[in-house]
Write an enzyme that holds these catalytic residues in place. Structure first.
Site, PDB file in Angstrom:
ATOM      1  N   GLU A 187      18.953  21.953  -9.822  1.00  0.00           N
ATOM      2  CA  GLU A 187      17.587  20.945 -10.327  1.00  0.00           C
ATOM      3  C   GLU A 187      18.268  20.752 -11.665  1.00  0.00           C
ATOM      4  O   GLU A 187      16.690  21.020 -12.014  1.00  0.00           O
ATOM      5  CB  GLU A 187      16.691  21.867  -9.242  1.00  0.00           C
ATOM      6  N   HIS A 203      10.937  25.920  -9.255  1.00  0.00           N
ATOM      7  CA  HIS A 203      11.934  26.473 -10.429  1.00  0.00           C
ATOM      8  C   HIS A 203      11.357  27.036 -11.092  1.00  0.00           C
ATOM      9  O   HIS A 203      10.556  27.484 -11.602  1.00  0.00           O
ATOM     10  CB  HIS A 203      11.490  24.887 -11.367  1.00  0.00           C
ATOM     11  N   CYS A 263       7.818  20.131 -16.584  1.00  0.00           N
ATOM     12  CA  CYS A 263       8.868  19.453 -15.928  1.00  0.00           C
ATOM     13  C   CYS A 263       8.493  18.362 -16.148  1.00  0.00           C
ATOM     14  O   CYS A 263      10.560  17.186 -15.818  1.00  0.00           O
ATOM     15  CB  CYS A 263       8.143  19.219 -14.946  1.00  0.00           C
TER      16      CYS A 263
HETATM   17  O1  SUG Z   1      10.467  18.251  -7.417  1.00  0.00           O
HETATM   18  N1  SUG Z   1       7.461  16.846  -7.645  1.00  0.00           N
HETATM   19  C1  SUG Z   1       8.120  17.145  -7.988  1.00  0.00           C
HETATM   20  C2  SUG Z   1       7.962  18.000  -9.117  1.00  0.00           C
HETATM   21  C3  SUG Z   1       9.732  18.560 -10.164  1.00  0.00           C
HETATM   22  C4  SUG Z   1       8.601  19.567 -11.029  1.00  0.00           C
HETATM   23  N2  SUG Z   1       9.482  19.504 -12.199  1.00  0.00           N
HETATM   24  C5  SUG Z   1      10.557  20.724 -12.398  1.00  0.00           C
HETATM   25  N3  SUG Z   1       9.584  22.075 -12.634  1.00  0.00           N
HETATM   26  N4  SUG Z   1      10.779  21.102 -13.235  1.00  0.00           N
HETATM   27  C6  SUG Z   1       9.087  18.541  -6.976  1.00  0.00           C
HETATM   28  O2  SUG Z   1       8.354  18.902  -6.065  1.00  0.00           O
HETATM   29  C7  SUG Z   1       6.264  15.781  -5.552  1.00  0.00           C
HETATM   30  C8  SUG Z   1       6.551  14.139  -4.709  1.00  0.00           C
HETATM   31  C9  SUG Z   1       5.804  14.295  -3.351  1.00  0.00           C
HETATM   32  O3  SUG Z   1       5.164  15.233  -2.058  1.00  0.00           O
HETATM   33  O4  SUG Z   1       5.067  12.906  -3.345  1.00  0.00           O
HETATM   34  C10 SUG Z   1       7.811  15.931  -6.003  1.00  0.00           C
HETATM   35  O5  SUG Z   1       8.683  15.606  -5.872  1.00  0.00           O
END
Ligand code: SUG
Length: 427
Positions: A162, A230, A347
């Site tokens: 990731e 994460h 993020c």
């Molecule tokens: O992968 N949300 C992302 C958020 C990522 C956050 N990134 C870090 N922590 N670096 C994920 O969970 C939600 C999309 C949706 O549900 O439509 C989403 O993918």
């Protein structure tokens, strides 16, 4: 050569919506079905970039990907019109906005060949994220085409990777050799552990890191089970400072000892669970802050509004600032639209330590460039998206026009633009 930290923020794309696609990401699942505001979301992100520029930081931008991803649907032997609703949502997701998941980055000071290495994340744990890598690879190959960089394709499935969200670096200065820390998950209670150690190790080998200066650290099961999908939801590092929740790591004592041994100058700022529990840390995104060194060497924490809104978190931060610790300044930004999908200030950005002169200038931004981007967003981004209405052909046409208008404005050649639209690697 001036090596600086550049924060590349993902510009929030015109298809930003709340489809509840990420199991284990509590904000995203809680907001499933809510109406999103892509235009406001992108403008919030642009305002954050502007605020960082005003602080004296160097700012870059990553472009949203072409959505829906028709190529991905074709590989599943379907198309947008006939795909099921879940597949439509997965093909339409604007999740590439969370640039911390684009790639893992090792600055030139840490690598055996003195090049800055970037490995694109495969994001295989979540279907909607698993098709980001082609678009990301094409874009990173454009931005970092200079021989000062090595851009690697993703580690193969099934080893989930990731990107920078599970990677930290401790160094006396950005341009000094650092200790690279890869945080992986083994078990997450009822939620998936998205980062596999095999992937972290493969990235470290590919980046030609010194094994003596590389640590692999397990994220605590309690943190994942509480919604820290994460590591950057429970810890962040910058320069010699590690800012972490007491329950972030499976073997905290072993990790801290290994870090002190390799970098005696490390300063660990730990938030005790007695002051801020995991639940407060995760709902407020206290740790999903940008921990940055300002031009006058002050270390600042750029936090989401949600951290100020939580009395326990804000009280703890006020006490910290009143003390004598390394973090001296707090800045608050509004990224509510992204936060509602579990994406905070950290993020939204990918950090790259590099000489800005080696970067494709079309991807570096100042206030004037941000004005141009804001004008395109104001004109073309949908005001609202109801996830129940993603089958609406007029909405999809608007999203595709908005993306095309953005690419036009960047000044890409036809071949470059085709690479980004079709998500084909450019070489
Ligand atoms: O992968 N949300 C992302 C958020 C990522 C956050 N990134 C870090 N922590 N670096 C994920 O969970 C939600 C999309 C949706 O549900 O439509 C989403 O993918």
């Amino acid at each position: 050569m001036t090596m600086v930290e550049i924060n590349f923020d993902g510009l929030i794309g015109p298809s930003h919506n709340y489809a509840g696609l990420s199991h284990g990401n509590l904000a995203a699942t809680r907001n499933a079905g809510a109406i999103s505001r892509p235009r406001a979301a992108a403008l919030q992100g642009i305002a954050k970039m502007r605020a960082n520029i005003a602080l004296g930081l160097t700012q870059g931008v990553l472009l949203p990907h072409a959505r829906p991803n028709h190529r991905w649907l074709a590989s599943l032997n379907t198309d947008y019109a006939t795909a099921s609703l879940p597949l439509k949502a997965q093909a339409l997701s604007a999740s590439a906005m969370w640039a911390a998941n684009a790639a893992t980055v090792s600055p030139a000071t840490d690598t055996a060949d003195a090049r800055c290495h970037l490995t694109v994340a495969n994001l295989v744990t979540m279907p909607h994220r698993s098709h980001e890598w082609r678009g990301t690879l094409a874009q990173l190959r454009l931005i970092f085409a200079n021989p000062a960089f090595a851009v690697h394709p993703p580690v193969p499935a099934p080893f989930g990777d990731e990107g920078a969200a599970n990677h930290m670096r401790i160094a006396d200065r950005h341009d000094a050799p650092g200790i690279e820390i890869f945080v992986y998950g083994v078990s997450g209670g009822g939620f998936p552990a998205r980062q596999r150690i095999e992937a972290s190790e493969a990235v470290a080998r590919g980046h030609r890191l010194d094994p003596a200066r590389t640590l692999f650290v397990e994220q605590s099961e309690a943190a994942i089970a509480a919604g820290a999908f994460h590591n950057d939801v429970v810890a962040v590092a910058n320069g010699p400072v590690l800012f972490a929740h007491e329950q972030a790591f499976a073997d905290k004592a072993g990790f801290y000892a290994a870090l002190h041994e390799r970098m005696p100058s490390v300063q660990i700022v730990e938030v005790p669970a007695s002051a801020v529990g995991l639940e407060d840390a995760i709902t407020s995104y206290l740790f999903n802050a940008q921990l940055v060194t300002l031009p006058d060497e002050t270390v600042a924490l750029i936090l989401p509004e949600e951290a100020r809104a939580n009395p326990r978190v804000w009280t703890w931060l006020q006490t910290m600032i009143a003390g004598n610790g390394p973090i001296r300044r707090l800045e608050v930004v509004n990224v509510r639209e992204s936060m509602a999908n579990g994406g905070g200030p950290a993020c939204l950005r990918l950090r790259v330590v590099a000489d800005p002169a080696t970067i494709d200038p079309r991807f570096l931004v100042d206030d004037a460039r941000l004005d141009q981007l804001a004008a395109i967003v104001e004109t073309h981004w949908p005001e609202m998206i109801d996830p129940a209405a993603i089958g609406d052909t007029a909405l999809i046409a608007q999203i595709e026009r908005a993306h095309a208008a953005l690419l036009d404005s960047i000044g890409l050649t036809r071949a470059e633009a085709v690479g980004l639209i079709d998500s084909l690697p450019s070489s």
